[in-house]
Scaffold this motif. Structure first.
Motif, short mmCIF file in Angstrom:
data_model
loop_
_atom_site.label_atom_id
_atom_site.label_comp_id
_atom_site.label_asym_id
_atom_site.label_seq_id
_atom_site.Cartn_x
_atom_site.Cartn_y
_atom_site.Cartn_z
N ASP A 91 72.62 -52.31 -82.40
CA ASP A 91 71.58 -51.49 -83.29
C ASP A 91 72.35 -49.84 -83.29
O ASP A 91 72.09 -49.23 -84.17
CB ASP A 91 70.24 -51.22 -82.27
CG ASP A 91 69.64 -52.47 -82.49
OD1 ASP A 91 69.07 -52.75 -83.60
OD2 ASP A 91 69.33 -53.32 -81.64
N ALA A 92 73.17 -49.42 -82.24
CA ALA A 92 73.75 -48.05 -82.10
C ALA A 92 74.65 -48.06 -83.38
O ALA A 92 74.67 -46.86 -84.06
CB ALA A 92 74.58 -48.10 -80.93
N ALA A 93 75.47 -48.95 -83.55
CA ALA A 93 76.60 -49.11 -84.63
C ALA A 93 75.82 -48.98 -85.95
O ALA A 93 76.58 -48.39 -86.80
CB ALA A 93 77.47 -50.33 -84.56
N GLN A 94 74.69 -49.35 -86.11
CA GLN A 94 74.21 -49.58 -87.43
C GLN A 94 73.43 -47.96 -87.65
O GLN A 94 73.14 -47.63 -88.93
CB GLN A 94 72.90 -50.49 -87.40
CG GLN A 94 73.48 -51.90 -87.44
CD GLN A 94 74.22 -52.46 -88.65
OE1 GLN A 94 74.42 -51.54 -89.74
NE2 GLN A 94 74.66 -53.82 -88.86
N ASN A 95 73.09 -47.18 -86.57
CA ASN A 95 72.63 -46.00 -86.86
C ASN A 95 72.92 -44.92 -86.68
O ASN A 95 72.64 -43.73 -87.07
CB ASN A 95 70.94 -46.13 -85.80
CG ASN A 95 69.95 -47.10 -86.40
OD1 ASN A 95 69.42 -47.17 -87.41
ND2 ASN A 95 69.99 -48.11 -85.56
N ILE A 96 73.91 -44.89 -85.69
CA ILE A 96 74.84 -43.66 -85.25
C ILE A 96 75.53 -42.71 -86.45
O ILE A 96 75.30 -41.67 -86.45
CB ILE A 96 75.77 -44.00 -84.10
CG1 ILE A 96 74.83 -44.05 -82.77
CG2 ILE A 96 76.77 -42.96 -83.83
CD1 ILE A 96 75.80 -44.43 -81.68
N PRO A 97 76.21 -43.66 -87.30
CA PRO A 97 77.01 -43.16 -88.26
C PRO A 97 76.02 -42.17 -89.30
O PRO A 97 76.52 -41.12 -89.68
CB PRO A 97 77.79 -44.09 -89.07
CG PRO A 97 77.72 -45.37 -87.95
CD PRO A 97 76.56 -45.11 -87.15
N TYR A 98 74.81 -42.65 -89.44
CA TYR A 98 73.85 -41.90 -90.32
C TYR A 98 73.26 -40.63 -89.70
O TYR A 98 73.33 -39.49 -90.27
CB TYR A 98 72.76 -42.82 -90.62
CG TYR A 98 71.68 -42.12 -91.60
CD1 TYR A 98 71.82 -42.13 -92.93
CD2 TYR A 98 70.69 -41.19 -91.07
CE1 TYR A 98 71.04 -41.52 -93.85
CE2 TYR A 98 69.77 -40.71 -91.72
CZ TYR A 98 70.01 -40.73 -93.20
OH TYR A 98 69.02 -39.98 -94.06
N LEU A 99 73.05 -40.62 -88.45
CA LEU A 99 72.78 -39.48 -87.89
C LEU A 99 73.91 -38.51 -87.60
O LEU A 99 73.76 -37.26 -87.97
CB LEU A 99 72.40 -39.85 -86.45
CG LEU A 99 71.25 -40.81 -86.05
CD1 LEU A 99 71.16 -41.37 -84.77
CD2 LEU A 99 69.93 -39.83 -86.11
N VAL A 100 74.89 -38.92 -87.49
CA VAL A 100 76.27 -37.93 -87.52
C VAL A 100 76.36 -37.47 -88.77
O VAL A 100 76.60 -36.11 -89.01
CB VAL A 100 77.40 -38.66 -87.01
CG1 VAL A 100 78.69 -37.76 -87.44
CG2 VAL A 100 77.35 -39.09 -85.66
N LYS A 101 76.19 -38.30 -89.88
CA LYS A 101 76.68 -37.66 -91.31
C LYS A 101 75.31 -36.82 -91.51
O LYS A 101 75.60 -35.54 -91.96
CB LYS A 101 76.57 -38.80 -92.05
CG LYS A 101 76.58 -38.25 -93.68
CD LYS A 101 77.12 -39.42 -94.38
CE LYS A 101 78.44 -39.91 -94.50
NZ LYS A 101 78.81 -41.14 -95.15
N LEU A 102 74.25 -36.99 -91.14
CA LEU A 102 73.14 -36.07 -91.40
C LEU A 102 73.07 -34.73 -90.67
O LEU A 102 73.03 -33.42 -91.27
CB LEU A 102 71.81 -36.70 -90.73
CG LEU A 102 70.38 -36.16 -91.13
CD1 LEU A 102 70.10 -36.16 -92.35
CD2 LEU A 102 69.39 -36.78 -90.30
N ALA A 103 73.55 -34.64 -89.25
CA ALA A 103 73.83 -33.41 -88.71
C ALA A 103 75.14 -32.68 -89.29
O ALA A 103 74.88 -31.32 -89.08
CB ALA A 103 74.19 -33.94 -87.13
N GLU A 104 75.78 -33.20 -90.04
CA GLU A 104 77.02 -32.49 -90.77
C GLU A 104 76.64 -31.33 -91.75
O GLU A 104 77.38 -30.76 -92.04
CB GLU A 104 78.15 -33.70 -91.27
CG GLU A 104 78.93 -34.16 -90.02
CD GLU A 104 79.93 -35.17 -90.63
OE1 GLU A 104 79.80 -35.64 -91.94
OE2 GLU A 104 80.73 -35.56 -89.91
N TYR A 105 75.28 -31.64 -92.07
CA TYR A 105 75.03 -31.09 -93.20
C TYR A 105 74.46 -29.43 -92.60
O TYR A 105 74.06 -28.57 -93.36
CB TYR A 105 73.36 -31.47 -93.77
CG TYR A 105 74.14 -32.45 -95.01
CD1 TYR A 105 74.90 -32.53 -95.93
CD2 TYR A 105 73.79 -33.82 -94.40
CE1 TYR A 105 75.13 -33.28 -96.84
CE2 TYR A 105 73.98 -34.70 -95.55
CZ TYR A 105 74.71 -34.36 -96.63
OH TYR A 105 75.21 -35.50 -97.47
N ASN A 106 74.55 -29.31 -91.36
CA ASN A 106 74.08 -28.04 -90.73
C ASN A 106 74.80 -27.64 -89.74
O ASN A 106 74.82 -28.46 -88.31
CB ASN A 106 72.48 -27.93 -90.18
CG ASN A 106 71.99 -26.60 -90.21
OD1 ASN A 106 72.83 -25.78 -89.68
ND2 ASN A 106 70.84 -26.21 -90.45
#
Length: 207
Positions: A91-106
């Motif tokens: 579950d971590a592998a499926q969700n973490i990259p999206y969270l990281v990409k999201l945070a990169e916008y700010n």
């Protein structure tokens, strides 16, 4: 906003990992036929190898909607998102990259990672129905004074699949169930994760 940061200290955050450091650690451990945590069985090594492939894929393909991108860009106060995880957790592998990409916008958002089994005192403050389910994301003000939101361990529909399997496996092996769960992730393409994060992050704008 909640005061719920007893075990999350400045020292803990100082020693927490960036996403890049987390990925490097996983690669280094795999090179030694190890993974994070205490279980270094071949099964857990296989889970970890699969998770590296999943994260690599989502790092390249995860897409954030214009609405959530604008919401994240509107954050004016520094935030810290602490992710509790382990390398073998699908579950971590499926969700973490999206969270990281999201945070990169700010640039006001910093994402840090800690390992569940190395920090049980933190994990035990963020249990899911009494279990140490991961990943768990804790959003907080950068000065660690207030908790802004929590999320995890998986989107609601995926979580319901897990609960149904635990209630009645219907003769399905864990491997078969795991394939079903990860097929759900592949088809959903982070849409439900985004739908759950949007109101959580929106709320941080008005606190």
């Amino acid at each position: 906003m909640e005061q719920h940061l007893g075990s999350i200290t400045r020292d803990l955050i100082h020693h927490a990992m960036s996403y890049q450091e987390y990925r490097i650690l996983i690669d280094q451990l795999l090179a030694e036929n190890k993974t994070t945590g205490h279980n270094h069985s071949e099964a857990y090594l296989d889970y970890t190898r699969m998770n590296v492939q999943r994260m690599n894929r989502w790092d390249k393909t995860a897409k954030v909607s214009p609405l959530l991108k604008e919401t994240v860009e509107a954050i004016q106060e520094d935030q810290l998102w602490l992710v509790i995880t382990e390398a073998w957790c699908g579950d971590a592998a499926q969700n973490i990259p999206y969270l990281v990409k999201l945070a990169e916008y700010n640039p006001r958002i910093q994402v840090k990672f800690i390992l569940r089994d190395e920090h049980p005192e933190v994990m035990d403050e963020y249990l899911t129905n009494g279990t140490r389910s991961i990943p768990k994301v804790v959003g907080m003000t950068a000065d660690l004074s207030c908790e802004l939101f929590t999320w995890g361990p998986r989107p609601a529909s995926a979580h319901e699949l897990v609960l149904e399997y635990k209630r009645d496996s219907k003769g399905m092996s864990y491997k078969e169930f795991s394939e079903t769960l990860h097929l759900w992730y592949a088809r959903n393409k982070n849409q439900e994760l985004e739908a759950e994060l949007l109101p959580l992050i929106t709320n941080t704008l008005v606190l």
